[in-house]
Design a protein around this motif. Structure first.
Motif, PDB file in Angstrom:
ATOM      1  N   ALA A  11      43.902  22.886  32.336  1.00 53.33           N
ATOM      2  CA  ALA A  11      44.607  23.866  33.169  1.00 53.33           C
ATOM      3  C   ALA A  11      45.299  23.173  34.339  1.00 53.33           C
ATOM      4  O   ALA A  11      44.788  22.202  34.903  1.00 53.33           O
ATOM      5  CB  ALA A  11      43.618  24.906  33.691  1.00 53.33           C
ATOM      6  N   TRP A  12      46.469  23.718  34.712  1.00 52.32           N
ATOM      7  CA  TRP A  12      47.253  23.171  35.819  1.00 52.32           C
ATOM      8  C   TRP A  12      47.805  24.316  36.665  1.00 52.32           C
ATOM      9  O   TRP A  12      48.094  25.401  36.165  1.00 52.32           O
ATOM     10  CB  TRP A  12      48.440  22.346  35.291  1.00 52.32           C
ATOM     11  N   THR A  13      47.945  24.064  37.945  1.00 50.86           N
ATOM     12  CA  THR A  13      48.664  24.983  38.835  1.00 50.86           C
ATOM     13  C   THR A  13      49.941  24.304  39.295  1.00 50.86           C
ATOM     14  O   THR A  13      50.040  23.074  39.276  1.00 50.86           O
ATOM     15  CB  THR A  13      47.824  25.351  40.068  1.00 50.86           C
ATOM     16  N   TYR A  14      50.927  25.097  39.707  1.00 52.55           N
ATOM     17  CA  TYR A  14      52.195  24.518  40.157  1.00 52.55           C
ATOM     18  C   TYR A  14      52.629  25.164  41.468  1.00 52.55           C
ATOM     19  O   TYR A  14      52.785  26.374  41.573  1.00 52.55           O
ATOM     20  CB  TYR A  14      53.294  24.730  39.112  1.00 52.55           C
ATOM     21  N   GLU A  15      52.794  24.307  42.467  1.00 50.47           N
ATOM     22  CA  GLU A  15      53.421  24.744  43.716  1.00 50.47           C
ATOM     23  C   GLU A  15      54.645  23.857  43.914  1.00 50.47           C
ATOM     24  O   GLU A  15      55.713  24.146  43.403  1.00 50.47           O
ATOM     25  CB  GLU A  15      52.406  24.633  44.860  1.00 50.47           C
ATOM     26  N   GLU A  22      43.577  21.515  37.468  1.00 51.07           N
ATOM     27  CA  GLU A  22      42.678  22.554  37.960  1.00 51.07           C
ATOM     28  C   GLU A  22      41.471  22.662  37.023  1.00 51.07           C
ATOM     29  O   GLU A  22      41.626  22.902  35.824  1.00 51.07           O
ATOM     30  CB  GLU A  22      43.413  23.896  38.007  1.00 51.07           C
ATOM     31  N   SER A  23      40.262  22.469  37.568  1.00 49.00           N
ATOM     32  CA  SER A  23      39.048  22.633  36.764  1.00 49.00           C
ATOM     33  C   SER A  23      38.907  24.095  36.357  1.00 49.00           C
ATOM     34  O   SER A  23      38.982  24.990  37.200  1.00 49.00           O
ATOM     35  CB  SER A  23      37.814  22.192  37.547  1.00 49.00           C
ATOM     36  N   PHE A  24      38.673  24.337  35.062  1.00 54.55           N
ATOM     37  CA  PHE A  24      38.573  25.725  34.611  1.00 54.55           C
ATOM     38  C   PHE A  24      37.232  26.360  35.002  1.00 54.55           C
ATOM     39  O   PHE A  24      37.071  27.571  34.881  1.00 54.55           O
ATOM     40  CB  PHE A  24      38.786  25.834  33.099  1.00 54.55           C
ATOM     41  N   LYS A  25      36.302  25.553  35.492  1.00 58.46           N
ATOM     42  CA  LYS A  25      35.035  26.113  35.964  1.00 58.46           C
ATOM     43  C   LYS A  25      35.276  27.175  37.043  1.00 58.46           C
ATOM     44  O   LYS A  25      34.534  28.147  37.153  1.00 58.46           O
ATOM     45  CB  LYS A  25      34.154  25.004  36.537  1.00 58.46           C
ATOM     46  N   ASN A  26      36.327  26.975  37.831  1.00 56.48           N
ATOM     47  CA  ASN A  26      36.618  27.879  38.939  1.00 56.48           C
ATOM     48  C   ASN A  26      37.232  29.208  38.482  1.00 56.48           C
ATOM     49  O   ASN A  26      37.387  30.118  39.300  1.00 56.48           O
ATOM     50  CB  ASN A  26      37.563  27.204  39.929  1.00 56.48           C
ATOM     51  N   HIS A  27      37.592  29.299  37.200  1.00 52.94           N
ATOM     52  CA  HIS A  27      38.310  30.481  36.713  1.00 52.94           C
ATOM     53  C   HIS A  27      37.557  31.222  35.614  1.00 52.94           C
ATOM     54  O   HIS A  27      38.018  32.270  35.171  1.00 52.94           O
ATOM     55  CB  HIS A  27      39.689  30.076  36.186  1.00 52.94           C
ATOM     56  N   PHE A  28      36.421  30.663  35.151  1.00 51.48           N
ATOM     57  CA  PHE A  28      35.785  31.203  33.948  1.00 51.48           C
ATOM     58  C   PHE A  28      35.302  32.642  34.124  1.00 51.48           C
ATOM     59  O   PHE A  28      35.401  33.455  33.198  1.00 51.48           O
ATOM     60  CB  PHE A  28      34.631  30.313  33.499  1.00 51.48           C
ATOM     61  N   ASN A  29      34.786  32.987  35.298  1.00 49.33           N
ATOM     62  CA  ASN A  29      34.302  34.358  35.529  1.00 49.33           C
ATOM     63  C   ASN A  29      35.414  35.384  35.363  1.00 49.33           C
ATOM     64  O   ASN A  29      35.182  36.507  34.899  1.00 49.33           O
ATOM     65  CB  ASN A  29      33.669  34.478  36.920  1.00 49.33           C
ATOM     66  N   LYS A  30      36.644  35.005  35.738  1.00 41.00           N
ATOM     67  CA  LYS A  30      37.791  35.915  35.579  1.00 41.00           C
ATOM     68  C   LYS A  30      38.252  35.972  34.120  1.00 41.00           C
ATOM     69  O   LYS A  30      38.859  36.956  33.697  1.00 41.00           O
ATOM     70  CB  LYS A  30      38.949  35.467  36.479  1.00 41.00           C
ATOM     71  N   PHE A  31      37.962  34.911  33.363  1.00 42.96           N
ATOM     72  CA  PHE A  31      38.397  34.822  31.967  1.00 42.96           C
ATOM     73  C   PHE A  31      37.567  35.727  31.058  1.00 42.96           C
ATOM     74  O   PHE A  31      38.049  36.218  30.043  1.00 42.96           O
ATOM     75  CB  PHE A  31      38.289  33.362  31.508  1.00 42.96           C
ATOM     76  N   ILE A  32      36.306  35.956  31.421  1.00 49.64           N
ATOM     77  CA  ILE A  32      35.401  36.748  30.578  1.00 49.64           C
ATOM     78  C   ILE A  32      35.880  38.199  30.490  1.00 49.64           C
ATOM     79  O   ILE A  32      36.278  38.802  31.485  1.00 49.64           O
ATOM     80  CB  ILE A  32      33.969  36.707  31.152  1.00 49.64           C
ATOM     81  N   LYS A  33      35.818  38.763  29.269  1.00 44.89           N
ATOM     82  CA  LYS A  33      36.145  40.173  29.050  1.00 44.89           C
ATOM     83  C   LYS A  33      34.862  40.981  28.836  1.00 44.89           C
ATOM     84  O   LYS A  33      33.846  40.430  28.386  1.00 44.89           O
ATOM     85  CB  LYS A  33      37.052  40.319  27.811  1.00 44.89           C
ATOM     86  N   PRO A  34      34.900  42.273  29.138  1.00 46.79           N
ATOM     87  CA  PRO A  34      33.703  43.112  28.931  1.00 46.79           C
ATOM     88  C   PRO A  34      33.228  43.121  27.485  1.00 46.79           C
ATOM     89  O   PRO A  34      32.036  43.315  27.217  1.00 46.79           O
ATOM     90  CB  PRO A  34      34.174  44.504  29.364  1.00 46.79           C
TER      91      PRO A  34
END
Length: 264
Positions: free
Chosen positions: A13-17, A23-35
């Motif tokens: 994963a990458w971010t762009y400014e 970008e480590s995906f560890k920081n985004h995994f909770n948002k990635f999970i679906k119900p």
């Protein structure tokens, strides 16, 4: 006895400014999970479609379910991977992330235990280098697992195994992934039916530790290779393209058995 095949695809994963930033995906995994997901761990879920998603190191990895190898399996397996990739890309669009491929691992089960890991690797090294990597690849690797799926090692050891895992680059082309699936499964059946008539790759630079030398086939299909037919003093040089054509003649009956017309 049924044979199974599955794919693992790691994405970074990458971010762009002003510039791209890893970008480590560890920081985004909770948002990635679906119900609707089945939670398998803090950083691992399984979707209702049978796809597994988990954070491997810093990358997000997709695992397809194992697919039975039979007529048309390559498209079913590729489609499963595309479903997983599309979910990741849609998540990236929503949360300002971009993704680039890191690797694909190709898993194929074995039916015969009397055949050995380095023999399997010798026969597939050339076609997998052409089908499963990019022009800037650092090489390919083979892992193997025993009956308990808890023993793995590199291909330069002679080991009777239950499952092979070939490590290559992350391929973008859906058609290329489909073709590689069909090629590897057909090769596995051909290999288990008898030893390859193509001979062994000559030279000491085929293996470098656990990886194939990155310079091997650096010119793609135009690369020259030496193939031994009896011993190291009896070999001939041919292009990778000619080797691939001979390889296809050897596996083509299995390709026809396992592939649909469009896949072939």
């Amino acid at each position: 006895m049924k044979k199974f095949m599955g794919l693992e695809n790691e994405l970074s994963a990458w971010t762009y400014e002003d510039i791209y930033k890893f970008e480590s995906f560890k920081n985004h995994f909770n948002k990635f999970i679906k119900p609707s997901d089945f939670k398998k761990g803090k950083l691992a879920v399984r979707s209702p479609e049978g796809l597994a998603f988990y954070v491997d190191g810093e990358e997000l990895e997709i695992n397809t379910p194992p697919v039975v190898v039979n007529k048309g399996f390559a498209t079913r397996l590729t489609d499963a991977l595309m479903i997983g990739q599309n979910r990741i890309l849609q998540f990236g669009d929503k949360h300002g992330l971009e993704f680039t491929g890191y690797s694909i691992h190709w898993n194929i089960s074995r039916n015969k235990k009397s055949l050995l890991a380095d023999d399997f690797y010798q026969g597939v090294a050339v076609p997998f280098r052409l089908f499963g990597t990019t022009p800037i690849s650092t090489g390919i690797t083979l892992r193997y697992y025993d009956d308990n799926y808890n023993d793995q090692g590199s291909c330069n050891k002679r080991k009777i195994v239950k499952r092979f895992e070939l490590l290559g680059d992350s391929i973008v082309s859906e058609e290329q992934i489909n073709a590689a699936c069909l090629m590897l499964a057909s090769y596995s059946y051909a290999f288990e039916s008898g030893q390859s008539p193509l001979g062994r790759i000559h030279g000491t630079n085929l293996y470098r530790g656990k990886k194939l030398d990155s310079k091997f086939l650096s010119k793609g299909r135009k690369s020259k290779i030496a193939v031994c037919f009896e011993d190291t003093s009896n070999y001939k040089t041919l292009s990778a393209q000619k080797y691939l054509e001979s390889f296809y003649k050897w596996i083509h009956l299995f390709v026809k058995e396992l592939g649909t017309k469009s896949e072939i």
